[in-house]
Write an enzyme that holds these catalytic residues in place. Structure first.
Site: not given
Length: 486
Positions: A123, A156, A190, A217
């Site tokens: 996302d 990102d 997230e 992560d």
């Protein structure tokens, strides 16, 4: 006269001893960087570029109001992954958790060992209304131009999802088989906390009795000019992330006409409270992940800075002053205070009956919500202002002396042999905090070399990544899977 000479001799002796001890301490600190083994990973760059470029075109946007999610775009993205990585989806176990969180399992040769997990999210944040025209390329075009891939998610964090899958595909084609099981977990919310994505994956795996050796992560990155006295880029691996707390300060009282104000109005008292908090601040304390960072980078510093950090017991006040001089380094050693919202008044000539301010605080490991509330109340010293504190405390601190951290450090050095790779404290939030529940260690590292401008682009305008840096990210994921197998 003799007494004075004796005093000077004693003083000179102490100074000489101090110099000998501190120089000895400086000379004795050794590098904590493993010797790099230059990566030899070679794959189809054209295919890799095409996959990230295409991934960006899907508008998998997270909104605070979940009703705004366009899940058709999420469905199309999942289909795109299945079509782009047929070998991965054929040879690995694949399932969807809560419809849109993606879970892959690569069965190893020895499933009795705890698995390793790599996680990212697909996302992205919305493009701020009114800024579309400021983009050099359409934010969802995936344009490839001037050696860069453009669009929301290139940093990102679709780069993480695609980078991991490209790496898995490469290793499968090479005939590689991991010893321990490996899991790849991709969240879909997230950017708004991960409650329906990563959290649901964690609950599912917890029910199955899965405990990870470590989960990796996004989070830190390889950053230039981040540490004073270090010329090389520094790869910072988050071993914890700060807690995020919202403090609400509110006061109610009589309003009235603005022509006859009291000396201290509701707005004035809230403003005064905020000013006191900003003037006071939490004390800086070089401990935990912040201290670990400098233990790793100190051996790589210029002599002057190395001398200071090698003798922290003598120079800690100087070190704190240096670090508190910049917002980025200050955040490493203290809980931060950021007033973000002020609400009061509706009419220019009427005193508001209520004033409210919201403050976002990022908590150091060890600071609790109770500590924050007490600090605010004692600092503002106004019994009429109600203080409410909600949020989460810092995540647990993961090991830096274990093979888990060292495998990540080695993989990063294999790709970025001139980088200093060190632990640090992550200021923002990530899905990693959810995995704390089922993993011995959780680490946060996006294997891309970035600048301060890139950091601003992640949630801002003109997000893009250079092709070279993206390809290096893929190589890192290959290397870290190989290191985990060792």
């Amino acid at each position: 006269m003799k007494k004075r000479k004796m005093t000077l001799l004693i003083l000179g002796g102490f100074i000489l001893l101090f110099i000998i001890v501190t120089v000895f301490n400086t000379m004795m600190i050794k590098s904590k960087q493993p010797k790099p083994h230059t990566t030899k990973v070679v794959f189809s760059q054209e295919e890799a570029i095409e996959h990230l470029s295409k991934a960006v075109t899907f508008k998998t946007v997270s909104y605070q109001d979940r009703r705004k999610f366009d899940f058709k775009e999420f469905d199309k993205f999942i289909t795109f992954l299945q079509e782009s990585y047929p070998t991965v989806h054929k040879q690995l176990e694949f399932e969807k958790i809560n419809d849109y969180a993606l879970l892959y399992k690569w069965k190893g040769s020895n499933s009795s060992k705890n698995p390793v997990g790599l996680t990212s999210h697909y996302d992205v944040v919305p493009v701020l209304k009114g800024t579309e025209a400021n983009w050099e390329q359409n934010p969802f075009s995936g344009t490839v131009a001037d050696g860069k891939i453009w669009g929301r998610g290139t940093l990102d964090d679709k780069i993480g999802v695609i980078g991991i899958l490209q790496a898995v595909q490469y290793l499968l084609n090479e005939g590689f088989k991991p010893e321990r099981d490996m899991y790849f977990m991709f969240g879909f919310d997230e950017e708004i906390g991960g409650d329906e994505g990563a959290n649901k994956i964690v609950n599912t795996l917890k029910d199955r009795g899965i405990t990870f050796e470590y989960v990796l992560d996004e989070g830190g990155a390889i950053v230039e000019d981040i540490v004073p006295g270090v010329d090389q880029p520094v790869g910072v691996v988050g071993i914890s992330e700060k807690g995020s707390v919202t403090a609400e300060l509110s006061i109610e009282g009589s309003g009235g006409h603005s022509s006859q104000p009291k000396d201290h109005t509701n707005i004035g008292r809230i403003a005064s409270a905020i000013a006191k908090l900003e003037d006071t601040q939490f004390k800086g304390d070089l401990r935990g992940p912040g201290e670990d960072l400098f233990e790793f980078v100190a051996p790589e510093m210029s002599f002057g800075m190395k001398y200071v950090f090698a003798n922290k017991v003598f120079f800690e006040p100087v070190i704190k002053k240096i670090l508190l001089g910049k917002p980025a380094s200050a955040a490493l050693i203290r809980t931060t205070i950021a007033p973000t919202i002020f609400q009061a008044g509706e009419q220019y000539n009427a005193l508001p009956e209520k004033a409210t301010a919201f403050i976002n605080l990022r908590l150091m490991p060890g600071d609790s919500l109770m500590d924050v509330k007490k600090f605010i109340e004692e600092t503002i010293d106004d019994d009429d202002i109600k203080v409410t504190v909600t949020g989460s405390e810092a995540s647990k601190v993961s090991s830096i002396n274990s093979w888990q951290f060292k495998s990540i450090q080695q993989a990063a050095r294999n790709v970025y042999d001139n980088a200093v790779v060190a632990p640090y404290l992550m200021f923002a939030g990530s899905d990693a905090k959810h995995y704390d529940m089922i993993s011995k260690n959780t680490y946060r590292f996006l294997p891309v070399q970035i600048t301060s401008e890139d950091l601003n682009r992640m949630h801002g305008t003109n997000e893009h990544v250079s092709i070279e840096k993206y390809l290096n990210a893929i190589k890192f994921y290959v290397e870290v899977m190989k290191e985990a197998a060792k």
